[in-house]
Design an enzyme around this catalytic site. Structure first.
Site, PDB file in Angstrom:
ATOM      1  CG  ASP A  39      -1.683   1.222   1.439  1.00  0.00           C
ATOM      2  OD1 ASP A  39      -2.068   1.512   2.596  1.00  0.00           O
ATOM      3  OD2 ASP A  39      -1.908   1.939   0.450  1.00  0.00           O
TER       4      ASP A  39
ATOM      5  CG  ASP B 250      -3.883   4.404  -1.687  1.00  0.00           C
ATOM      6  OD1 ASP B 250      -4.753   4.729  -0.855  1.00  0.00           O
ATOM      7  OD2 ASP B 250      -3.133   3.406  -1.546  1.00  0.00           O
TER       8      ASP B 250
HETATM    9  C1  LIG Z   1      -5.953  -1.287   2.707  1.00  0.00           C
HETATM   10  C2  LIG Z   1      -6.744  -0.136   3.324  1.00  0.00           C
HETATM   11  N1  LIG Z   1      -7.254   0.728   2.245  1.00  0.00           N
HETATM   12  C3  LIG Z   1      -8.363   0.384   1.487  1.00  0.00           C
HETATM   13  O1  LIG Z   1      -8.732   1.135   0.592  1.00  0.00           O
HETATM   14  C4  LIG Z   1      -9.140  -0.867   1.731  1.00  0.00           C
HETATM   15  C5  LIG Z   1      -9.925  -0.984   2.870  1.00  0.00           C
HETATM   16  N2  LIG Z   1     -10.656  -2.094   3.042  1.00  0.00           N
HETATM   17  C6  LIG Z   1     -10.624  -3.097   2.111  1.00  0.00           C
HETATM   18  C7  LIG Z   1     -11.437  -4.320   2.323  1.00  0.00           C
HETATM   19  N3  LIG Z   1      -9.854  -3.031   0.985  1.00  0.00           N
HETATM   20  C8  LIG Z   1      -9.095  -1.935   0.792  1.00  0.00           C
HETATM   21  N4  LIG Z   1      -8.304  -1.863  -0.296  1.00  0.00           N
HETATM   22  C9  LIG Z   1      -8.260  -3.024  -1.215  1.00  0.00           C
HETATM   23  C10 LIG Z   1      -7.160  -2.873  -2.211  1.00  0.00           C
HETATM   24  C11 LIG Z   1      -6.038  -3.633  -2.319  1.00  0.00           C
HETATM   25  C12 LIG Z   1      -5.317  -3.177  -3.410  1.00  0.00           C
HETATM   26  C13 LIG Z   1      -6.045  -2.167  -3.930  1.00  0.00           C
HETATM   27  O2  LIG Z   1      -7.168  -1.962  -3.173  1.00  0.00           O
HETATM   28  C14 LIG Z   1      -6.576   2.005   1.965  1.00  0.00           C
HETATM   29  C15 LIG Z   1      -6.649   2.943   3.172  1.00  0.00           C
HETATM   30  C16 LIG Z   1      -5.912   4.249   2.892  1.00  0.00           C
HETATM   31  C17 LIG Z   1      -4.506   3.987   2.463  1.00  0.00           C
HETATM   32  N5  LIG Z   1      -4.446   3.110   1.312  1.00  0.00           N
HETATM   33  C18 LIG Z   1      -5.136   1.797   1.542  1.00  0.00           C
END
Ligand SMILES: CCN(C(=O)c1cnc(C)nc1NCc1ccco1)[C@H]1CCCNC1
Length: 338
Positions: A38, A224
């Protein structure tokens, strides 16, 4: 000699084009975890064996058990991180973390409480932040910084490929130390990160079809890799959705599948180049019993100042544009993904 000549690949799994994650291990003997790599955060956390049984999101995922690792070093400092989408609370531990076969001694958080929303929907166990050290909670040195200080990478960069087809294997790739020609065509176009220490760039405009609609005065975009969709200020996104005829319901924006073929492209003007998304890139077409549902992968999200207002370019953007994150030159490069 290093078989990967200074680059370290990690294959990623693609879950419904909305979640992409890869496997790491923590501890000796290895305890395996699926984590999101991330760029929107800079800490590593995984669920803890000691999480409360009432934390549904915790016991439905793999949990780290420090008592089973002989390389565990206890720390115990409190930890909490707030994403726009949820909160993680826990405490710090230290152990050997292995990414793509590379071991690093890493301080990470054992999560003892995960907000049910959204983490009960997570197919991944935790998050491995690939952001800059200055955004790391508790001032912890991030994993990629620990790897850079080992001087094993050919270049101080990492790249992300996200496939656009859940049946494609692999569903994606994180490459530490370089870019992977298997996953892009043409040249990279680079732009400086807007502010030291964040994977952010300046948007010079957002146009719909041929018409410039937003950010002509310039605004900020976070690239992101851990977000599924593209988010922008709620007022801008609702105007954009009205333009394409999408309706907002409790789970997001939907559109009549018959109109998808005629949808205009949405173009982000970044670093002197135009990055267009067509309906193939921003519509998720789901065939359901009661008929087809077409989901628009844009969301309104008002991030409060000083961070916001910002746009967040997530997985659906990265799936179209293979992305290189360059820590050596503090820049981001995009090339057309295959
Ligand atoms: C990981 C926490 N995030 C999400 O947006 C998020 C939340 N909850 C779920 C279930 N999935 C998420 N992201 C799935 C994903 C994987 C790769 C692309 O997106 C974000 C929070 C802000 C920083 N950046 C990350």
């Amino acid at each position: 000699a290093d078989p990967n000549n200074g680059t370290v690949p990690t294959p990623l799994t693609n879950y419904l084009d909305t979640q992409y994650f890869g496997e790491i291990s923590i501890g000796s003997p290895a305890q395996m975890f699926n984590v999101v790599f991330d760029t929107g955060s800079a800490n590593l956390w995984v669920p803890s064996q000691s999480c409360s049984p009432f934390s549904t999101a915790c016991f439905t995922h793999n949990r780290y058990d420090s008592s089973r690792s002989h390389t565990h070093v206890s720390n115990g400092t409190g930890f909490s991180i707030n994403y726009a989408s949820g909160t993680i609370r826990g405490f710090l531990s230290e152990d050997v973390v292995v990414v793509g076969g590379l071991p690093v001694v890493q301080v990470f958080a054992e999560a003892t409480s995960l907000s049910a929303m959204p983490f009960i929907f997570a197919k991944f166990d935790g998050v491995l932040g690939m952001g800059y050290p200055n955004v790391a909670v508790d001032g912890i040195t991030p994993v990629f910084d620990r790897i850079m200080s080992q001087h094993v990478l050919k270049e101080e960069v990492f790249s992300i490929y996200y496939s656009r087809d859940p049946k494609h294997s692999p569903g994606g790739e994180l490459l530490l130390g370089g870019t992977d020609p298997n996953y892009y065509t043409g040249n990279f176009n680079y732009m400086e990160t807007r502010e030291m220490g964040k994977w952010e760039v300046t948007i010079k405009g957002v146009s719909v079809g041929a018409e410039m609609m937003f950010c002509a005065e310039g605004c900020t975009a976070v690239i992101d890799t851990g977000s599924s969709y593209i988010t922008g200020p709620a007022s801008s996104v609702s105007m954009l959705m009205k333009t394409i005829g999408a309706q907002l319901d409790e789970t997001g924006y939907k559109i009549n599948c018959e109109t998808v073929k005629m949808l205009p492209s949405v173009t982000f003007h970044l670093g002197g180049h135009e990055y267009s998304l067509t309906h193939e890139d921003y519509i998720i077409w789901q065939s359901q019993i009661e008929g087809d549902v077409c989901i628009v992968t844009f969301r309104g999200l008002d991030v409060p100042p000083p961070t916001g207002p910002i746009w967040i370019l997530g997985a659906n953007f990265i799936a179209r544009y293979y992305t290189e994150f360059d820590r050596r030159n503090n820049r981001i490069g995009f090339a057309t993904a295959v």
